[in-house]
Write a protein that holds these residues in place. Structure first.
Motif, PDB file in Angstrom:
ATOM      1  N   LYS A  83       6.566 -21.226   0.640  1.00 35.72           N
ATOM      2  CA  LYS A  83       5.231 -21.499   0.134  1.00 35.72           C
ATOM      3  C   LYS A  83       4.278 -20.444   0.648  1.00 35.72           C
ATOM      4  N   SER A  84       3.107 -20.408   0.054  1.00 38.05           N
ATOM      5  CA  SER A  84       2.065 -19.445   0.458  1.00 38.05           C
ATOM      6  C   SER A  84       2.650 -18.047   0.580  1.00 38.05           C
ATOM      7  N   LEU A  85       3.386 -17.660  -0.434  1.00 37.94           N
ATOM      8  CA  LEU A  85       4.060 -16.368  -0.389  1.00 37.94           C
ATOM      9  C   LEU A  85       3.076 -15.214  -0.358  1.00 37.94           C
ATOM     10  N   LYS A  86       3.469 -14.180   0.353  1.00 41.20           N
ATOM     11  CA  LYS A  86       2.654 -12.985   0.519  1.00 41.20           C
ATOM     12  C   LYS A  86       3.408 -11.779  -0.039  1.00 41.20           C
ATOM     13  N   PRO A  87       2.701 -10.732  -0.409  1.00 46.91           N
ATOM     14  CA  PRO A  87       3.400  -9.532  -0.889  1.00 46.91           C
ATOM     15  C   PRO A  87       4.427  -9.012   0.117  1.00 46.91           C
ATOM     16  N   GLU A  88       4.154  -9.174   1.392  1.00 44.95           N
ATOM     17  CA  GLU A  88       5.101  -8.697   2.407  1.00 44.95           C
ATOM     18  C   GLU A  88       6.371  -9.541   2.497  1.00 44.95           C
ATOM     19  N   ASP A  89       6.424 -10.644   1.762  1.00 47.44           N
ATOM     20  CA  ASP A  89       7.664 -11.422   1.675  1.00 47.44           C
ATOM     21  C   ASP A  89       8.623 -10.847   0.637  1.00 47.44           C
TER      22      ASP A  89
END
Length: 119
Positions: A83-89
């Protein structure tokens, strides 16, 4: 023969969610430990979450509070809810059998599933 097969990757916008699955076959029982790893181009492979045969879990600091690992023994499947995925994921995500209490793979890996997070 042990096999691990991942699925569930895809492309999402920042803040979105994905659930990855790792289906295990070839084990005589559910007493195995699975880790989820990720690797982005040019980066080292990183362990992000792991689950023991008793269901206890641990996480990398970078994903704590956002990722949840779980296991369904009846389906021989380990999930990674993100959840709350970020580009760095953004990375290729792979599951692997690991030695209990460690991040060290035993040698069995899935083929990976790509996760892309856009800003």
């Amino acid at each position: 023969e042990v096999q691990l097969v991942e699925s569930g990757g895809g492309s999402v916008e920042a803040g979105g969610s994905l659930r990855l699955s790792c289906v295990a076959s070839g084990y005589p029982d559910s007493n195995y430990c699975i880790g989820w790893f990720r690797q982005a181009p040019g980066e080292e492979r990183e362990g992000v979450a792991a689950i023991e045969s008793d269901g206890s879990a641990r996480y990398a600091d970078s994903v704590k509070g956002r990722f949840t690992i779980s296991k369904d023994n009846a389906k021989n499947t380990v999930y990674l809810q993100m959840k709350s995925l970020k580009p760095e994921d953004t990375a290729m995500y792979l599951c692997a059998e690991i030695y209990s209490g460690t991040w060290y793979p035993c040698g069995y890996w899935g083929q990976g599933t790509q996760v892309t997070v856009s800003s």
